[in-house]
Design an enzyme around this catalytic site. Structure first.
Site, PDB file in Angstrom:
ATOM      1  N   TRP A  69       0.840  -1.198   0.000  1.00  0.00           N
ATOM      2  CA  TRP A  69       0.000   0.000   0.000  1.00  0.00           C
ATOM      3  C   TRP A  69       0.873   1.245   0.000  1.00  0.00           C
ATOM      4  CZ3 TRP A  69      -0.559   3.824   3.906  1.00  0.00           C
ATOM      5  CH2 TRP A  69      -1.693   4.642   3.807  1.00  0.00           C
ATOM      6  N   SER A  81       3.256  -6.756   2.306  1.00  0.00           N
ATOM      7  CA  SER A  81       2.137  -6.153   3.016  1.00  0.00           C
ATOM      8  C   SER A  81       0.839  -6.334   2.238  1.00  0.00           C
ATOM      9  CB  SER A  81       2.460  -4.687   3.299  1.00  0.00           C
ATOM     10  OG  SER A  81       1.626  -4.160   4.303  1.00  0.00           O
ATOM     11  N   MET A  82       0.192  -5.261   1.789  1.00  0.00           N
ATOM     12  CA  MET A  82      -1.071  -5.390   1.058  1.00  0.00           C
ATOM     13  C   MET A  82      -0.968  -6.373  -0.098  1.00  0.00           C
ATOM     14  SD  MET A  82      -3.267  -2.505  -0.994  1.00  0.00           S
ATOM     15  CE  MET A  82      -4.836  -2.984  -1.744  1.00  0.00           C
ATOM     16  N   ASP A 127       8.087  -5.668  13.479  1.00  0.00           N
ATOM     17  CA  ASP A 127       7.078  -5.168  12.540  1.00  0.00           C
ATOM     18  C   ASP A 127       5.894  -4.649  13.339  1.00  0.00           C
ATOM     19  OD1 ASP A 127       5.038  -4.845  10.631  1.00  0.00           O
ATOM     20  OD2 ASP A 127       5.879  -6.428   9.364  1.00  0.00           O
ATOM     21  N   HIS A 142       8.853  -3.628   9.391  1.00  0.00           N
ATOM     22  CA  HIS A 142       7.975  -3.899   8.242  1.00  0.00           C
ATOM     23  C   HIS A 142       8.733  -3.729   6.927  1.00  0.00           C
ATOM     24  CE1 HIS A 142       4.046  -4.743   6.689  1.00  0.00           C
ATOM     25  NE2 HIS A 142       3.924  -3.595   6.052  1.00  0.00           N
TER      26      HIS A 142
END
Length: 271
Positions: A32, A98-99, A223, A251
């Site tokens: 994202w 992630s996303m 994270d 992250h």
């Protein structure tokens, strides 16, 4: 570099580096707000090692068009399919951060694994981030909504400035942090809003057990965006997944721990 055209008229910008004649392709999908630039420190060295490395800007991000048909995971998964089919990629290692881990899972659910040799999930959002009756350890959805209304839609650049430090680590240069923040500001605010809604509501628990391709789930214990417990639950649900644990990694570990990550990714893609 070029563009792939989707069935709803969106142009997706992509980069295609390295060996196109026999190199097993690696397709990178960004998180994202980030763009294909985010993977530069993987794509450049791995293409030097003989890999074909492709990355693209999600719709509404970077150089890709905004979306006339929303930003749900079905639509975004179909964009991966458009790129895979348009470039006729085969035996692909799909890498998502992630996303993007949700987009990859949904791609496999909707389009199958015929073109995919393996999957690498970094800082995964799966299986479910939100708190529900049957997911009591999730995040209260009201906190996600507060982020959207009080930070994203009020002063996103300030939020980025306040939150870049935990994304990386103490050794990360101010210039690198500035590069990451600048990248995020290339994305449409509407795209970020709708993508965040998708991230924080999507439930992949029924999809993960059906994904049998070899999968490497990479996660750090620092994270603060996606807790390590998400990675552990994801691996428990997938029949052919392994957890690679990075002590002290945030992250953005593909930036902070790139030497280890690149070596592990290269070995996985060649395996």
């Amino acid at each position: 570099m070029g563009f792939i055209h989707t069935d709803d008229g969106v142009r997706l910008f992509y980069r295609d580096w390295g060996n196109k004649e026999g190199g097993r392709p690696i397709l990178f999908v960004s998180s994202w707000s980030l763009t294909s630039d985010a993977w530069a420190y993987q794509m450049a060295p791995l293409s030097e090692q003989g890999c074909r490395c492709i990355a693209f800007d999600r719709r509404g991000h970077g150089k890709s068009d905004e979306s006339p048909s929303g930003y749900g995971f079905d639509r975004l998964a179909d964009d991966i399919a458009a790129l895979m089919d348009g470039l006729d990629l085969r035996d692909v290692t799909l890498v998502g951060h992630s996303m993007a881990t949700g987009e990859i899972v949904r791609y496999l659910t909707r389009h199958g694994a015929g073109r995919v040799a393996g999957v690498v999930m970094v800082g995964t959002i799966t299986p479910l981030m939100a708190r529900t009756d049957d997911n009591p350890d999730g995040v209260d959805p009201a906190l996600f909504e507060a982020f959207r209304t009080e930070q994203l839609l009020r002063d996103f650049p300030k939020w980025l400035g306040d939150n870049i430090d935990p994304f990386v680590n103490e050794e990360t240069s101010a210039e690198m942090k500035g590069w990451i923040v600048g990248m995020t500001l290339q994305s449409s605010l509407m795209a970020l809003l709708e993508c965040n809604r998708a991230i924080t509501s999507a439930d992949f628990r029924t999809e993960l057990p059906g994904i049998a391709v070899p999968t490497l789930v990479v996660h750090g214990d620092r994270d603060v965006t996606t807790p390590l417990a998400l990675a552990e639950r994801t691996v428990a649900l997938m029949p052919n997944a392994t957890l690679s644990f990075y002590e002290g990694a945030p992250h953005g570990l593909f930036i902070t721990h790139r030497d280890r990550f690149n070596a592990e990714l290269l070995a996985f893609a060649r395996g």
